[in-house]
Design a protein around this motif. Structure first.
Motif, PDB file in Angstrom:
ATOM      1  N   PRO A 145      35.261 -37.870  40.226  1.00 61.80           N
ATOM      2  CA  PRO A 145      34.061 -37.020  40.287  1.00 61.80           C
ATOM      3  C   PRO A 145      33.496 -36.629  38.918  1.00 61.80           C
ATOM      4  N   THR A 146      34.353 -36.307  37.964  1.00 59.26           N
ATOM      5  CA  THR A 146      33.873 -35.930  36.630  1.00 59.26           C
ATOM      6  C   THR A 146      33.073 -37.064  36.012  1.00 59.26           C
ATOM      7  N   LEU A 147      33.556 -38.283  36.152  1.00 59.74           N
ATOM      8  CA  LEU A 147      32.856 -39.440  35.587  1.00 59.74           C
ATOM      9  C   LEU A 147      31.635 -39.827  36.411  1.00 59.74           C
ATOM     10  N   GLN A 148      31.668 -39.572  37.707  1.00 55.19           N
ATOM     11  CA  GLN A 148      30.490 -39.853  38.532  1.00 55.19           C
ATOM     12  C   GLN A 148      29.308 -39.000  38.080  1.00 55.19           C
ATOM     13  N   ALA A 149      29.569 -37.761  37.738  1.00 58.78           N
ATOM     14  CA  ALA A 149      28.496 -36.890  37.257  1.00 58.78           C
ATOM     15  C   ALA A 149      27.927 -37.431  35.943  1.00 58.78           C
ATOM     16  N   ASP A 150      28.800 -37.841  35.045  1.00 57.62           N
ATOM     17  CA  ASP A 150      28.365 -38.418  33.774  1.00 57.62           C
ATOM     18  C   ASP A 150      27.630 -39.736  33.999  1.00 57.62           C
ATOM     19  N   SER A 151      28.051 -40.484  34.993  1.00 54.30           N
ATOM     20  CA  SER A 151      27.441 -41.785  35.285  1.00 54.30           C
ATOM     21  C   SER A 151      25.966 -41.664  35.631  1.00 54.30           C
ATOM     22  N   THR A 152      25.588 -40.560  36.226  1.00 52.61           N
ATOM     23  CA  THR A 152      24.186 -40.367  36.601  1.00 52.61           C
ATOM     24  C   THR A 152      23.270 -40.557  35.400  1.00 52.61           C
ATOM     25  N   LEU A 153      23.640 -39.993  34.269  1.00 49.02           N
ATOM     26  CA  LEU A 153      22.820 -40.117  33.064  1.00 49.02           C
ATOM     27  C   LEU A 153      22.852 -41.540  32.514  1.00 49.02           C
ATOM     28  N   ARG A 154      24.001 -42.151  32.517  1.00 49.15           N
ATOM     29  CA  ARG A 154      24.118 -43.519  31.981  1.00 49.15           C
ATOM     30  C   ARG A 154      23.409 -44.513  32.889  1.00 49.15           C
ATOM     31  N   TYR A 155      23.555 -44.328  34.183  1.00 43.32           N
ATOM     32  CA  TYR A 155      22.856 -45.218  35.113  1.00 43.32           C
ATOM     33  C   TYR A 155      21.343 -45.067  34.981  1.00 43.32           C
ATOM     34  N   ALA A 156      20.883 -43.872  34.700  1.00 39.62           N
ATOM     35  CA  ALA A 156      19.440 -43.677  34.501  1.00 39.62           C
ATOM     36  C   ALA A 156      18.961 -44.495  33.302  1.00 39.62           C
ATOM     37  N   SER A 157      19.749 -44.547  32.254  1.00 41.69           N
ATOM     38  CA  SER A 157      19.384 -45.347  31.075  1.00 41.69           C
ATOM     39  C   SER A 157      19.388 -46.832  31.409  1.00 41.69           C
TER      40      SER A 157
ATOM     41  N   PRO B 119       7.866 -51.062  39.772  1.00 39.18           N
ATOM     42  CA  PRO B 119       8.931 -51.174  38.758  1.00 39.18           C
ATOM     43  C   PRO B 119      10.066 -50.177  38.987  1.00 39.18           C
ATOM     44  N   ARG B 120       9.724 -48.966  39.407  1.00 38.67           N
ATOM     45  CA  ARG B 120      10.768 -47.984  39.706  1.00 38.67           C
ATOM     46  C   ARG B 120      11.647 -48.465  40.863  1.00 38.67           C
ATOM     47  N   LEU B 121      11.011 -49.001  41.887  1.00 39.61           N
ATOM     48  CA  LEU B 121      11.752 -49.517  43.037  1.00 39.61           C
ATOM     49  C   LEU B 121      12.700 -50.637  42.608  1.00 39.61           C
ATOM     50  N   VAL B 122      12.211 -51.518  41.770  1.00 41.02           N
ATOM     51  CA  VAL B 122      13.064 -52.614  41.277  1.00 41.02           C
ATOM     52  C   VAL B 122      14.255 -52.028  40.522  1.00 41.02           C
ATOM     53  N   GLY B 123      14.003 -51.096  39.613  1.00 38.57           N
ATOM     54  CA  GLY B 123      15.096 -50.491  38.846  1.00 38.57           C
ATOM     55  C   GLY B 123      16.137 -49.842  39.733  1.00 38.57           C
TER      56      GLY B 123
ATOM     57  N   SER C 129      11.110 -66.416  37.905  1.00 37.96           N
ATOM     58  CA  SER C 129      10.687 -65.235  38.661  1.00 37.96           C
ATOM     59  C   SER C 129      11.403 -63.994  38.152  1.00 37.96           C
ATOM     60  N   MET C 130      10.784 -62.853  38.351  1.00 37.48           N
ATOM     61  CA  MET C 130      11.356 -61.590  37.891  1.00 37.48           C
ATOM     62  C   MET C 130      12.758 -61.385  38.456  1.00 37.48           C
ATOM     63  N   MET C 131      12.935 -61.583  39.738  1.00 36.16           N
ATOM     64  CA  MET C 131      14.230 -61.308  40.354  1.00 36.16           C
ATOM     65  C   MET C 131      15.287 -62.327  39.919  1.00 36.16           C
TER      66      MET C 131
ATOM     67  N   VAL D  44      15.913 -51.891  33.230  1.00 34.78           N
ATOM     68  CA  VAL D  44      15.473 -52.787  34.302  1.00 34.78           C
ATOM     69  C   VAL D  44      14.046 -52.446  34.725  1.00 34.78           C
ATOM     70  N   THR D  45      13.736 -51.173  34.813  1.00 30.94           N
ATOM     71  CA  THR D  45      12.387 -50.738  35.204  1.00 30.94           C
ATOM     72  C   THR D  45      11.343 -51.209  34.194  1.00 30.94           C
ATOM     73  N   ARG D  46      11.654 -51.077  32.915  1.00 30.41           N
ATOM     74  CA  ARG D  46      10.707 -51.545  31.886  1.00 30.41           C
ATOM     75  C   ARG D  46      10.495 -53.049  31.979  1.00 30.41           C
ATOM     76  N   PHE D  47      11.561 -53.790  32.241  1.00 31.70           N
ATOM     77  CA  PHE D  47      11.434 -55.237  32.405  1.00 31.70           C
ATOM     78  C   PHE D  47      10.540 -55.551  33.606  1.00 31.70           C
ATOM     79  N   ALA D  48      10.787 -54.865  34.711  1.00 28.03           N
ATOM     80  CA  ALA D  48       9.970 -55.081  35.913  1.00 28.03           C
ATOM     81  C   ALA D  48       8.518 -54.702  35.656  1.00 28.03           C
ATOM     82  N   ALA D  49       8.291 -53.651  34.898  1.00 31.54           N
ATOM     83  CA  ALA D  49       6.923 -53.232  34.572  1.00 31.54           C
ATOM     84  C   ALA D  49       6.217 -54.317  33.763  1.00 31.54           C
ATOM     85  N   THR D  50       6.913 -54.864  32.797  1.00 39.17           N
ATOM     86  CA  THR D  50       6.329 -55.940  31.986  1.00 39.17           C
ATOM     87  C   THR D  50       6.003 -57.142  32.852  1.00 39.17           C
ATOM     88  N   ARG D  51       6.927 -57.524  33.712  1.00 38.64           N
ATOM     89  CA  ARG D  51       6.725 -58.704  34.555  1.00 38.64           C
ATOM     90  C   ARG D  51       5.617 -58.512  35.592  1.00 38.64           C
TER      91      ARG D  51
END
Length: 176
Positions: free
Chosen positions: A98-110, A132-136, A64-66, A115-122
Motif C-alpha cells: 500500500p505505501t508504494l501504491q500511493a507513491d505509484s500514483t505520482l509516477r504512473y501519472a508521469s 490522447p488522455r484516453l490513450v494514456g 500506426s499510433m497503437m 504516452v499522452t503527449r505521444f498520442a497527442a502528437t500522433r
C-alpha cells in the motif's frame, strides 16, 4: 540488500537504517543516492521515462499510433534474463504494498503523460484533449493488468503479456 530485507521483514518494517547497515554504508550515504525507500524500489525512474520518450520518438511515422506504442512499451519493459527475478520482486512490491501504491500514483501519472503527449502528437490534438488522455490512461491500465497477470504466472513472459494486452486494447474488444 534492500530487496532482501523487504522480503524478510516487509517493506514498511524495513528502515533506512536497516538498509544502510546491511549495505555497509551510513544513513547519509544512502540519502546521497536515494531520497527515500520508495526511490530504492523505483530506481532512476526519471531516466526510464526519458528512455520511453526516446523509444516513442524513434517510431516510424508510418507506423500506426497503437503499434508504435505497443512496440515502445514492450521494448521499455524488456529485461535481461538475469534481471527478471529482481524485476519481479520489484513489481511485486510496487503493485502490492500500500505505501508504494500511493507513491505509484505520482509516477504512473508521469509515465501516462509521456504516452499522452505521444498520442497527442500522433492525433494532432492537444494533450488535454480527450482522445490522447484516453490513450494514456488505457495503455497504462493495460500495462498494469499485464504486470498483475505476470506476477501470478511463474513462467510467464512479460514481453509476451504486454504485447498481447496491447493488441487486445488496439482491437477494442470488438470480437467479444
Amino acid at each position: 540488500m534492500g530487496f532482501e530485507l523487504f522480503a524478510r521483514k516487509g517493506f514498511d518494517r524495513t528502515t533506512i537504517d536497516d538498509i544502510a547497515t546491511a549495505a555497509g554504508i551510513g544513513r547519509r550515504t544512502f540519502f546521497r543516492y536515494f531520497a527515500s525507500k520508495n526511490d530504492l524500489v523505483w530506481g532512476d525512474f526519471e531516466a526510464q521515462l526519458v528512455r520511453l520518450e526516446v523509444l516513442l520518438a524513434s517510431a516510424d511515422p508510418a507506423t500506426s499510433m497503437m503499434d508504435a506504442l505497443r512496440y515502445a512499451v514492450v521494448e521499455f519493459n524488456r529485461f535481461d534474463p538475469a534481471e527478471v527475478s529482481w524485476h519481479r520482486q520489484r513489481m511485486e512490491l510496487i503493485l502490492r504494498v500500500p505505501t508504494l501504491q500511493a507513491d505509484s500514483t505520482l509516477r504512473y501519472a508521469s509515465w501516462r503523460e509521456v504516452v499522452t503527449r505521444f498520442a497527442a502528437t500522433r492525433t494532432c490534438l492537444a494533450p488535454s484533449a480527450m482522445l490522447p488522455r484516453l490513450v494514456g490512461h488505457s495503455v497504462l491500465a493495460s500495462c498494469i493488468a499485464a504486470y498483475e497477470h505476470w506476477l501470478t504466472e511463474v513462467d510467464g513472459e512479460l514481453d509476451r503479456l504486454l504485447d498481447e494486452v496491447l493488441r487486445e486494447l488496439t482491437a477494442g474488444f470488438g470480437r467479444y
